[in-house]
Design a protein around this motif. Structure first.
Motif, short mmCIF file in Angstrom:
data_model
loop_
_atom_site.label_atom_id
_atom_site.label_comp_id
_atom_site.label_asym_id
_atom_site.label_seq_id
_atom_site.Cartn_x
_atom_site.Cartn_y
_atom_site.Cartn_z
N TYR A 218 0.70 -1.15 -0.04
CA TYR A 218 0.01 -0.14 -0.05
C TYR A 218 0.97 1.14 0.00
O TYR A 218 0.64 2.22 -0.65
N SER B 44 -7.54 1.11 -2.02
CA SER B 44 -8.66 0.12 -1.83
C SER B 44 -10.12 0.44 -2.14
O SER B 44 -11.05 -0.24 -2.14
N LYS B 45 -10.13 1.84 -2.53
CA LYS B 45 -11.61 2.40 -3.04
C LYS B 45 -12.63 2.21 -2.20
O LYS B 45 -13.91 2.00 -2.69
C1 LIG Z 1 -8.85 17.76 -3.14
C2 LIG Z 1 -9.35 16.50 -2.47
C3 LIG Z 1 -10.54 16.33 -2.19
C4 LIG Z 1 -10.97 15.18 -1.31
N1 LIG Z 1 -12.46 14.78 -1.48
C5 LIG Z 1 -12.77 13.51 -0.93
C6 LIG Z 1 -14.05 13.09 -0.38
O1 LIG Z 1 -15.09 14.12 -0.78
N2 LIG Z 1 -14.30 12.08 0.21
C7 LIG Z 1 -13.27 11.27 0.68
O2 LIG Z 1 -13.39 10.18 1.31
N3 LIG Z 1 -11.91 11.46 0.59
C8 LIG Z 1 -11.54 12.66 -0.38
N4 LIG Z 1 -10.42 12.85 -0.39
C9 LIG Z 1 -9.49 12.11 0.23
C10 LIG Z 1 -8.79 11.01 -0.69
O3 LIG Z 1 -8.55 11.49 -1.78
C11 LIG Z 1 -10.04 9.78 -0.82
O4 LIG Z 1 -10.34 9.23 0.42
C12 LIG Z 1 -9.01 8.66 -1.44
O5 LIG Z 1 -8.56 9.01 -2.59
C13 LIG Z 1 -10.34 7.74 -1.68
O6 LIG Z 1 -9.70 6.30 -2.19
P1 LIG Z 1 -9.52 5.03 -1.61
O7 LIG Z 1 -10.64 4.88 -1.12
O8 LIG Z 1 -8.88 4.26 -2.45
O9 LIG Z 1 -8.34 5.56 -0.58
P2 LIG Z 1 -7.26 4.63 0.09
O10 LIG Z 1 -5.96 5.04 -0.24
O11 LIG Z 1 -7.50 3.08 -0.13
O12 LIG Z 1 -7.34 4.90 1.74
C14 LIG Z 1 -8.50 4.32 2.49
C15 LIG Z 1 -9.46 5.33 3.19
O13 LIG Z 1 -8.81 6.10 3.89
C16 LIG Z 1 -9.43 7.43 3.81
N5 LIG Z 1 -8.51 8.50 3.41
C17 LIG Z 1 -7.32 8.15 2.45
N6 LIG Z 1 -6.67 9.23 2.24
C18 LIG Z 1 -7.56 10.48 2.87
C19 LIG Z 1 -7.40 11.79 2.85
N7 LIG Z 1 -6.48 12.44 2.35
N8 LIG Z 1 -8.21 12.49 3.86
C20 LIG Z 1 -9.36 11.71 4.21
N9 LIG Z 1 -9.44 10.55 4.37
C21 LIG Z 1 -8.52 9.80 3.76
C22 LIG Z 1 -10.43 7.25 2.97
O14 LIG Z 1 -11.59 7.15 3.99
C23 LIG Z 1 -10.14 6.06 2.16
O15 LIG Z 1 -11.15 5.28 1.47
C24 LIG Z 1 -9.97 14.13 -1.05
C25 LIG Z 1 -8.42 14.43 -1.21
C26 LIG Z 1 -8.33 15.60 -1.93
C27 LIG Z 1 -6.81 15.98 -2.17
#
Ligand SMILES: Cc1cc2nc3c(=O)[nH]c(=O)nc-3n(C[C@H](O)[C@H](O)[C@H](O)COP(=O)(O)OP(=O)(O)OC[C@H]3O[C@@H](n4cnc5c(N)ncnc54)[C@H](O)[C@@H]3O)c2cc1C
Length: 478
Positions: free
Chosen positions: A226, A239-240
């Motif tokens: 990861y 993980s989406k």
């Molecule tokens: C401009 C901007 C807008 C964003 N808007 C959102 C949004 O509306 N909703 C949202 O859930 N996330 C948001 N994020 C944070 C992050 O981009 C997403 O959570 C992440 O891309 C989701 O993909 P994943 O589930 O595969 O993440 P993974 O990398 O698999 O992470 C696991 C979980 O951790 C949490 N997480 C990861 N990164 C972050 C982060 N930087 N901040 C807060 N939580 C995080 C999420 O719940 C995510 O599902 C944003 C980031 C940026 C820079």
């Protein structure tokens, strides 16, 4: 135990597993009704965006199937939640009303008012079903909320996160039920055009879809590596889980504890597993910021940014939303967002930085676009993410650190696969030139069948000039 039915008001917790409110109803033992209220009026400008409305429809369909399996009854209502919850509780002749807490300022107010109004006639209780730790549970030595993530995370690591509650597998259905809306009448799905076709290919909303995605991901290279892969949009290996977490189809506590177990069992290397736990805690951190500084929803946390001289360039904004800026990594991200309702985190940072520091457009416009188009749109993470990118939030990337869209592309999409996937006009460009096609020799462009300004846009701004301009405007407010 009273045999008067329990009412569980579901909000962003559409699941049977580790659901404290539902668990309380199951433990109480009486027949149980589940209520979901679509309250656009109270939410106002924060009502669910288009992409989330699609998700909600699919998620409620999935929930209905689970209700058929595990018992209880699902009631759907639209309108002012205060009125709807009171009406359903009364018509159900409920004995108890339970829900899991929410943290937007208007939600906190609404929940307080409803609790006060209902407490005279019913047993009313609220729980934490959304976060690892509630915003008031983690504070500095002087009792203030953290504004910087690292010490916040250190404190989270020192605390025990409870075990997930057992899944509710059997509920009795109340004998007589108040009326319910028909989900189809809510018109949550897009029709003409149906812009959500791409969503159906990627997502399976609902608790079972969430569980499958999580278990599949735990078995994949994405979880084992990861921390290495999480910045690589071309690998698409994160993980989406974000939309499943947002709608509460998965519990963050379950994910956190299961990841801890994988680390302990040596199935996931410590560094990678910890990195994932830390991202889950970022989600909580964003909620803590939102709870303690609710003004962050519509104003920069750093006050001086209120004076920033933003451009109101509608044409540039539209080019950004449509993925036609002429910067391939930016365009790829914006097109992924439109097609899937999702964008990789690294690319959210790149596209966000481009809007704010290259187009000099206010971060709030970008945040609202994301609000409408992301399936995971979340008031806390979206607002905190945008304020981080714009350099005006808590623990933000400093404004003067301007992302270069070309070098970011070269670093994080080194073979250009992400761009080729989302910007097919450039699929035959050699990797060397794919992130800056305007620098490619004419014969290379010809061979790749690219005519800048025709088959693919020329850059709508010059990055180095705009960077200079952004820094000058920043000097004016410093
Ligand atoms: C401009 C901007 C807008 C964003 N808007 C959102 C949004 O509306 N909703 C949202 O859930 N996330 C948001 N994020 C944070 C992050 O981009 C997403 O959570 C992440 O891309 C989701 O993909 P994943 O589930 O595969 O993440 P993974 O990398 O698999 O992470 C696991 C979980 O951790 C949490 N997480 C990861 N990164 C972050 C982060 N930087 N901040 C807060 N939580 C995080 C999420 O719940 C995510 O599902 C944003 C980031 C940026 C820079």
């Amino acid at each position: 135990m009273s045999d008067k039915p329990s009412l569980v008001w579901l909000r962003e917790d559409l699941r049977f597993d580790d659901n404290p409110a539902l668990r309380a109803a199951a433990d109480r033992g009486a027949p149980t009704a589940l209520l979901y209220v679509l309250d656009d009026e109270t939410a106002g400008e924060w009502k669910l965006g288009g992409a989330q409305r699609w998700w909600l429809h699919r998620s409620l369909e999935a929930l209905q199937k689970d209700v058929e399996k595990f018992g209880g009854a699902l009631i759907l209502r639209r309108g002012d939640a205060e009125e709807q919850v009171a009406d359903v509780a009364e018509k159900l002749s409920a004995g108890a009303v339970y829900w899991n807490r929410r943290y937007m300022p208007w939600q906190v107010e609404q929940d307080k008012a409803i609790k006060e109004a209902l407490s005279e006639d019913y047993e009313v209780e609220s729980f934490n079903g959304r976060l690892l730790n509630e915003p008031w549970e983690i504070s500095t030595k002087s009792g203030d909320p953290y504004k910087v993530y690292t010490p916040y995370w250190k404190q989270v690591q020192q605390r025990d996160i409870r075990d997930p509650l057992p899944k509710v597998q059997k509920l009795d259905t109340p004998g007589s039920l108040p009326s319910s809306d028909d989900l189809e009448d809510w018109d949550l799905l897009p029709t003409e055009p149906n812009w959500a076709e791409g969503f159906e290919e990627v997502w399976t909303p609902g608790e079972r879809g969430a569980r499958k995605r999580w278990l599949d991901w735990l078995k994949s290279e994405g979880s084992e590596k990861y921390d290495e892969h999480r910045n690589r949009p071309d690998l698409d290996d994160t993980s989406k889980m974000a939309p499943h977490l947002h709608f509460g189809e998965a519990s963050p506590i379950t994910l956190y504890r299961e990841m801890q177990e994988k680390i302990e069992d040596g199935e996931i290397p410590e560094a990678h597993g910890q990195s994932y736990l830390s991202e889950l805690a970022w989600r909580d951190f964003s909620y803590s910021l939102l709870y303690h500084f609710p003004r962050m929803l519509d104003e920069p946390l750093m006050g001086k940014f209120k004076e920033f001289d933003w451009d109101k360039d509608d044409e540039a904004f539209e080019a950004w939303t449509k993925g036609r800026t002429g910067y391939p990594i930016v365009d790829a991200g914006m097109r992924q967002l439109w097609h899937e309702g999702h964008m990789h985190n690294r690319v959210r940072m790149i596209t966000g930085s481009f809007l704010v520091k290259d187009l000099l457009i206010d971060w709030e416009r970008g945040m609202k676009w994301f609000w409408d188009t992301l399936v995971c749109a979340d008031p806390a993470s979206n607002t905190a993410g945008w304020q981080w990118v714009a350099g005006c939030g808590a623990d933000a990337s400093p404004f003067f650190r301007v992302f270069n869209p070309v070098s970011q592309g070269e670093k994080f999409d080194p073979d250009g696969d992400y761009v080729r996937r989302w910007v097919p006009e450039l699929k035959d460009m050699p990797t060397k030139h794919i992130h800056a096609p305007w620098d490619a020799p004419k014969d290379v462009l010809k061979k790749a069948d690219v005519t800048l300004g025709e088959t693919y846009p020329k850059p709508i701004v010059d990055h180095s000039q705009r960077r200079k301009e952004a820094l000058e405007r920043y000097q004016a407010i410093k």
